[in-house]
Structures are given as C-alpha cells and as structure tokens.
Write a protein that holds these residues in place. Structure first.
Motif, PDB file in Angstrom:
ATOM      1  N   ASN A   1       0.759  -1.185  -0.329  1.00 45.46           N
ATOM      2  CA  ASN A   1       0.044   0.076  -0.059  1.00 45.46           C
ATOM      3  C   ASN A   1       0.913   1.259   0.170  1.00 45.46           C
ATOM      4  OD1 ASN A   1       1.008  -0.280   2.495  1.00 45.46           O
ATOM      5  ND2 ASN A   1      -1.106   0.421   3.605  1.00 45.46           N
TER       6      ASN A   1
ATOM      7  N   ALA B   1      -0.733   4.343  -1.321  1.00 46.79           N
ATOM      8  CA  ALA B   1      -1.859   4.841  -0.648  1.00 46.79           C
ATOM      9  C   ALA B   1      -1.150   5.790   0.744  1.00 46.79           C
ATOM     10  CB  ALA B   1      -2.585   3.915  -0.219  1.00 46.79           C
TER      11      ALA B   1
ATOM     12  N   SER C   1      -1.723   1.118 -10.377  1.00 50.45           N
ATOM     13  CA  SER C   1      -1.908   0.977  -9.118  1.00 50.45           C
ATOM     14  C   SER C   1      -2.723   2.052  -8.426  1.00 50.45           C
ATOM     15  CB  SER C   1      -0.670   0.445  -8.160  1.00 50.45           C
ATOM     16  OG  SER C   1       0.198   1.827  -8.586  1.00 50.45           O
TER      17      SER C   1
ATOM     18  N   GLU D   1      -5.986   1.258  -6.306  1.00 51.48           N
ATOM     19  CA  GLU D   1      -6.269   1.585  -4.880  1.00 51.48           C
ATOM     20  C   GLU D   1      -7.463   2.413  -4.818  1.00 51.48           C
ATOM     21  OE1 GLU D   1      -5.664   2.230  -0.922  1.00 51.48           O
ATOM     22  OE2 GLU D   1      -4.635   0.873  -2.222  1.00 51.48           O
TER      23      GLU D   1
END
Length: 525
Positions: free
Chosen positions: A173, A176, A212, A216
């Motif tokens: 992640n 993020a 990505s 996300e």
C-alpha cells in the motif's frame, strides 16, 4: 510569560512520561484471522509484558487457525461473532478461492473480492454499538490496528482514538500511504520484478505503477461507501485521509530480504516479530527426526489458514516427490483430509499443526517448503534455512521473488508441480551449498540489527504516546493537493515563462529581420 509557558510544556511532558512509565492504555484491533491474528497477538503480548494495559478487539472467534490451539490470553479480549449470513460468506470465499489459489489464479480480482467480504463484515463491526460504546468510554491512549483490513481505520475513527497502523506484509500500500516509490528501481506490488530492471521491465513497472493508483482508488471506494453510512456528513472521513492520519506506520519487513528503497520518518520496519530462538521440540518428534541421520528433514507448510490441499492431483505429485528424496518430511496437513486410497510416502509424517519456528531452529532442518507468507519467510531468514516456495496469493509472489534474488531459495508455481521436477528442485537446493551460505548471510544481517524488533516496537509506541502523537514525523506532503505534490503548478509557471521568453525572442528576431529587409529595399531603391 515565555518562562511560564516553558514550565507548563515541561510539566506536561513529564506528566506524559510518568503516565507512560506507569503503563498506557492500548487497544489492539484485529479483524483478520490466521497469521494476522498471530502477529497482533504477539504485539499485544509484548506491550502487556512491558507494563501496559492492553485489550484486543477481535472479530473472528476461532482466529481461522485450523489445528492451532490458541493459548490463554494474558490480556482481556473484546470479541463478537459475525451473524450466520456473513460467516457463511467469509467461509465460502476461502473455500472457493483455495481452489483458485492452487491453480495460480489468485490475482487482483481475488483481492477485490476479499475486500468486498471485509466490507460486508465491516458493516457488522460498525453496528456493534455496545462494544464500541464500552471501548470509547475506556479512553485509550493509542490503538494499534491491523492495517490490512481497511475497516480498522474506520473503527478507530468511530472510537476517536489515535492509532498506529501495523501492516503485516510488505509495502503493498505504499502509494496509498504516500511512500516514495520511484518505478525506476522500486518494484510495484505484483510486478514480480526485482530492483534491477531492464528497459522493458522498467516500462512494465511504470505502467503497473500508474495502474496501481486506479486499483487503490477502487478498493478505497468500497470503504468510503461504508463511511457515508456510519459517519455524519460534517465529520465523514475518507480512507485516504485516515491513512495519512496514522501516527506511525509499522511494516513487518526487513531489509535482509526486502529491496532497499526510500522511507519517510514515520515509517518503521520491524520484520521478524515472531522469529525467535528455537525451543526444543517434543520428544516424539525429536525421535522421528533422529531417524533421518545425516540427511536431516524438510518441513512443508502452506500457511496458517491452509490445513490441507484441495487438489488431489497436486497432493499425489508432492507425495510422490517426497518418496524420491532421502530426507524425512514433516508436513503440516490435516490427516483426516488425506485423499482416500493414496498411500503416504514412508518418509513423510503428517501433523495438524507444526511449531514452525522451533523446527526451523533445529540443527537437522535442511529446507522449508512454504507458500511464502511473510512470517514463514522471516522465520526462515532468522534461522538461515533455504526455501522452496509455492506462491498462492497476495504478497507471497513478491516475498519469494526476494528470496530468489538473494539466492536463498527458489519457487515453483502450483500448476507446474510434477513429482520429478519438484523432487529435483528439493535436491538442487539442499545439494547446492550456496543456498545455505546465502541463507546464513541473510540470517546474520537480520540478527545483527542494533535493536531487535520487539524493542523497536515498544520504544516507538512509547515515544508516540509520550510525544503526544507522530505529527512531527509526518511529511507536509500529506496536506498538499496533488498538483502541488507533483509540482504541476511550478512546471506550468516555468513552462509559461519559457514559452513567453521564446515568444519574445522570436518576435525580436522577426522584427530585426523585417527592418533588415526593409533597409535593404530602401538602399536598392
């Protein structure tokens, strides 16, 4: 006036320090079973053993650990059961997807389906008003949450508790969280690349890096919908904001195998929390291992949540391969699920559960056959044991890419396993001493860290509590709009200036040329 203010600040800091020394009130939140629960339990025990008042909020009653007897907890636990509908949905997901995992189909779509299952469970969690009211009244100093399940962020916001996000795997992640991830040398999650990429690999990595963001956002949208239903409009958080509000991000990784990459001050890596010096195994198991002589034994385990393999053809191939090697085999496999009519290889012993860390520390261990979960990988690194991986899902592919890159082992996909090539792979890793040498090198790197992971965890948690939060560690970029972070306003300004200068230069040149030709015509006339 300034002196009085300084004294007040000093008094507050001393009060906080005394409070922390006496023991802070800490809530740990775990909404996933298996290895996630084992890690959150380990964190809770470390904090409890060092004088803190710890309580865990759990969702899954049995921890989804088939064959494992959960020991009595030294800290109190608040838990509840999912209603029958959602429990069936949860069980159905893992039953159906185990088949897909063993067929090599555990891709992004499976991850999204899992997030949808978590979202449905989150609705139940957010409606546990009695438990949530009780936890809110307890006024915890900090929460430590299993950040793999985004619902833990919503629960922390609902309880109005500052929180530390613990991520049980690698930097999946990173985007993020806002972690710098230059695609030129930082592999994007699921790219199955190393940090040393060719041009085409960097092209692939860049495209996956862009993709990505989209992936996300699709996952975050699922939980933002839940926030709309459970928070008033004037104080409704987004998952992106909640990620940035974490006082600290702790990742269960270590650079003994993880590729080097840039970090931020509030990012902490403490891989190997469950990797420890080995305890003696049971006498019965010791006697079995002693029969192996100099050949030693290998251990086979495909994760805490997989007690058996749903594909009989794969079990037959693996069993046949084990019969071809001289080592004893300790295989974590539920005996009652063994395929009817299939004769177990004479050198294989099935166990419902294995003390993995203790067996990896045994002097006769020669190889770990594993799905590549981060806990298994870190324990293998800690004990210097070579690895043969069978990746199934999630970060397991990435973990095993790193193992191979460090020349600590190899991996083979489930769909590629045949008795001969599987046996050959085992013989190659055990027979080629360079794998063991590399494994021991990584073990030295992991073990010789200045501070062990449990001390890092304890020290940083106490630091966050004493300092009143981790605001001093978080970069200002978290508060910037996206166009400022990427300097698009600066680029636009500079581009405009350059364009204006070029335009003026061209106008001057045009004017000069005009006068030159004008003067020439006048002279000719």
């Amino acid at each position: 006036m300034a002196g009085t203010t300084d004294l007040l600040i000093l008094s507050l800091l001393l009060t906080l320090q005394v409070h922390c020394l006496q023991g802070a009130k800490i809530l740990t939140i775990c909404l996933v079973g298996g290895s996630h629960y084992l890690l959150m339990d380990e964190i809770s025990r470390i904090l409890k053993d060092n004088g803190h008042d710890v309580r865990m909020f759990r969702q899954i009653g049995d921890g989804a650990l088939p064959g494992y007897k959960i020991p009595s907890s030294p800290y109190p636990v608040s838990t509840y059961s999912l209603d029958e509908k959602y429990q069936k949905e949860y069980d159905k997901f893992f039953t159906e997807h185990q088949q897909e995992f063993f067929m090599g189909k555990g891709g992004f779509q499976s991850f999204v389906k899992l997030m949808n299952v978590f979202a449905n469970q989150c609705e139940v969690s957010m409606n546990q008003t009695d438990i949530l009211d009780f936890l809110k009244k307890e006024q915890y100093d900090i929460a430590i949450i299993d950040a793999f399940n985004p619902c833990t962020f919503l629960l922390s916001a609902k309880l109005t508790i500052p929180y530390i996000a613990f991520y049980c795997g690698n930097f999946r992640n990173a985007i993020a969280v806002g972690l710098p991830s230059p695609p030129s040398y930082v592999p994007t999650f699921s790219s199955q690349l190393t940090d040393r990429m060719s041009f085409l690999e960097r092209l692939k990595n860049t495209l996956m890096y862009i993709g990505s963001y989209i992936a996300e956002n699709s996952v975050q949208a699922i939980f933002n919908d839940i926030a709309e239903r459970h928070f008033p409009a004037d104080s409704r958080p987004s998952l992106s904001d909640l990620y940035h509000k974490a006082e600290l991000w702790i990742y269960n990784v270590d650079f003994s195998i993880e590729f080097a990459r840039p970090l931020l001050p509030h990012i902490l890596c403490i891989g190997g929390l469950r990797a420890k010096p080995a305890n003696p195994v049971s006498q019965d198991l010791e006697d079995y291992i002693a029969e192996s002589g100099e050949s030693g034994f290998i251990m086979v385990t495909l994760g805490s949540m997989i007690s058996s393999i749903p594909r009989t053809d794969l079990v037959k191939e693996m069993n046949s391969a084990f019969a071809k090697i001289p080592q004893k085999v300790i295989w974590r496999y539920k005996a009652s699920d063994w395929p009817e009519g299939l004769e177990l290889a004479p050198n294989v012993r099935l166990l419902d559960w294995v003390a993995q860390n203790d067996l990896l520390g045994h002097p006769k261990i020669r190889l770990l056959v594993t799905h590549g979960g981060i806990n298994s990988v870190m324990e293998a690194v800690y004990h210097g044991v070579p690895v043969l991986g069978i990746p199934l899902f999630g970060d397991q592919f990435n973990n095993l890419i790193q193992i191979k890159a460090k020349h600590m082992g190899e991996y083979i996909r489930p769909s590629e396993i045949k008795a001969k090539n599987f046996a050959d792979a085992i013989r190659n890793i055990i027979g080629n001493k360079s794998y063991k040498t590399s494994a021991m090198k990584q073990s030295v790197i992991l073990r010789s860290r200045p501070f062990p992971p449990d001390k890092q965890l304890l020290g940083w948690v106490e630091h966050i509590i004493q300092s009143g939060g981790g605001g001093h560690l978080r970069p200002y970029s978290y508060q910037q709009p996206w166009y400022q972070q990427f300097l698009l306003d600066v680029i636009l300004f500079l581009s405009t200036c350059v364009a204006a200068i070029i335009y003026l230069i061209l106008r001057v040149i045009r004017t000069l040329i005009y006068f030159m030709f004008s003067n020439r015509k006048q002279k000719q006339n």
